[in-house]
Design a protein around this motif. Structure first.
Motif, mmCIF file in Angstrom:
data_model
loop_
_atom_site.group_PDB
_atom_site.id
_atom_site.type_symbol
_atom_site.label_atom_id
_atom_site.label_comp_id
_atom_site.label_asym_id
_atom_site.label_seq_id
_atom_site.Cartn_x
_atom_site.Cartn_y
_atom_site.Cartn_z
ATOM 1 N N ALA A 130 0.827 -1.209 0.000
ATOM 2 C CA ALA A 130 0.000 0.000 0.000
ATOM 3 C C ALA A 130 0.863 1.262 0.000
ATOM 4 O O ALA A 130 0.670 2.167 0.814
ATOM 5 C CB ALA A 130 -0.947 -0.010 1.187
ATOM 6 N N SER A 131 1.814 1.328 -0.926
ATOM 7 C CA SER A 131 2.690 2.501 -1.024
ATOM 8 C C SER A 131 3.347 2.496 -2.386
ATOM 9 O O SER A 131 4.045 1.530 -2.743
ATOM 10 C CB SER A 131 3.753 2.473 0.076
ATOM 11 O OG SER A 131 4.807 3.370 -0.220
ATOM 12 N N TRP A 132 3.148 3.596 -3.139
ATOM 13 C CA TRP A 132 3.820 3.691 -4.439
ATOM 14 C C TRP A 132 5.332 3.772 -4.248
ATOM 15 O O TRP A 132 6.098 3.242 -5.052
ATOM 16 C CB TRP A 132 3.325 4.907 -5.213
ATOM 17 C CG TRP A 132 1.926 4.791 -5.728
ATOM 18 C CD1 TRP A 132 0.870 5.593 -5.420
ATOM 19 C CD2 TRP A 132 1.417 3.805 -6.638
ATOM 20 N NE1 TRP A 132 -0.261 5.169 -6.061
ATOM 21 C CE2 TRP A 132 0.045 4.081 -6.828
ATOM 22 C CE3 TRP A 132 1.983 2.719 -7.298
ATOM 23 C CZ2 TRP A 132 -0.765 3.310 -7.650
ATOM 24 C CZ3 TRP A 132 1.174 1.941 -8.133
ATOM 25 C CH2 TRP A 132 -0.179 2.244 -8.306
ATOM 26 N N GLY A 133 5.775 4.456 -3.197
ATOM 27 C CA GLY A 133 7.209 4.568 -2.948
ATOM 28 C C GLY A 133 7.852 3.199 -2.757
ATOM 29 O O GLY A 133 8.925 2.921 -3.299
ATOM 30 N N THR A 134 7.183 2.318 -1.990
ATOM 31 C CA THR A 134 7.703 0.969 -1.762
ATOM 32 C C THR A 134 7.695 0.168 -3.060
ATOM 33 O O THR A 134 8.668 -0.529 -3.381
ATOM 34 C CB THR A 134 6.862 0.245 -0.699
ATOM 35 O OG1 THR A 134 6.910 0.992 0.515
ATOM 36 C CG2 THR A 134 7.371 -1.156 -0.458
#
Length: 288
Positions: A216-220
């Motif tokens: 649940a994270s675009w960065g990840t």
């Protein structure tokens, strides 16, 4: 019964703590405790029950909270209605999914601040279901989402079609078509995300049923792809916000449909000059 007491009920229900509600309302905790006791005595029923060191709203409190939120929203609307010629001012509470908050939204917020310096903007991010819940309780004034099925009492306008691109690490083999994804590790948001649904639909169209790891994270997700761990499908507007984009291979496919991004608000709040001005700026800049 006073408006101040309704605001106290709203704050305590939101934070589950009189101390945190007092910080939010800029008053002392004892004031909230006394005013809530007076209100419960007037209503003849407890609005909260103690759970550990916090408070949980009671079934009667849930019913009363719904009316309180509607009353407070109507009071705000009445103030705005009699001041219809004034420039937008006051507080604008916005919500956004992460892809929009980290992609298209920052320059728009900067332009909004330039046009309407008297408006104070608060922004929260969350999933579309979390934002719908915030809108249902009128804790935010509008939200940017990417889903076309809305709960009752919410209205929307389609803003723009977000293109989707497939990303892989710069050192990986090129992906010319969907079949090249066989054996690849796919990263995407958890189930329920409209971008994940777009990926699953695209894979299904090509007869592929591949496992997907949900973060649940675009960065990840972008970080994992950049490190060579797999591939992902990314909204194009998100990509340029991350430093790793320069180390990624970006591919576009003509049969990969874009995802509509929408601005959503509660239909019971008909007049909100700050919100309406923001919606107009969105349509001017991003209008589909």
């Amino acid at each position: 019964m006073e408006l101040t007491q309704l605001k106290m009920v709203q704050a305590v229900a939101r934070f589950g703590s009189i101390a945190r509600a007092a910080e939010q309302l800029h008053c002392v905790p004892s004031n909230i405790t006394n005013r809530l006791k007076q209100l419960e005595s007037e209503l003849g029923t407890p609005l909260f029950t103690r759970v550990g060191r916090g408070l949980k709203i009671s079934p009667a409190g849930e019913i009363f909270l719904g009316y309180s939120e509607r009353i407070l929203a109507l009071v705000d609307e009445a103030r705005r209605a009699v001041d219809s010629q004034a420039e937008p001012s006051g507080l604008l509470r916005l919500g956004s999914i992460e892809s929009c908050a980290g992609g298209r939204l920052p320059p728009l917020l900067a332009e909004y601040h330039r046009r309407y310096p008297q408006v104070s903007v608060e922004l929260i991010t969350g999933t579309w279901s979390q934002l719908f819940e915030e809108l249902r309780h009128q804790r935010i004034d509008g939200a940017l989402v990417a889903i076309d099925t809305l709960p009752a009492k919410l209205q929307q306008t389609v803003l723009y079609h977000e293109p989707l691109v497939l990303i892989s690490s710069d050192g990986s083999a090129p992906i010319h078509n969907a079949s090249d994804l066989q054996g690849q590790h796919l990263f995407m948001w958890p189930a329920g995300c409209p971008y994940r649904r777009a990926l699953e639909n695209w894979l299904g169209k090509h007869g592929l049923d591949l496992p997907i790891t949900g973060y649940a994270s675009w960065g990840t997700i972008i970080g994992c792809v950049s490190a060579g761990a797999g591939v992902s499908l990314i909204p194009e507007g998100v990509l340029e916000r991350y430093a790793q984009s320069s180390t990624l291979r970006v591919q576009r496919f003509s049969d990969l449909a874009p995802v509509d991004n929408r601005f959503v608000w509660h239909q019971d709040v008909q007049q909100h000059r700050a919100r309406d001005a923001f919606a107009q700026l969105l349509r001017e800049t991003l209008g589909a």
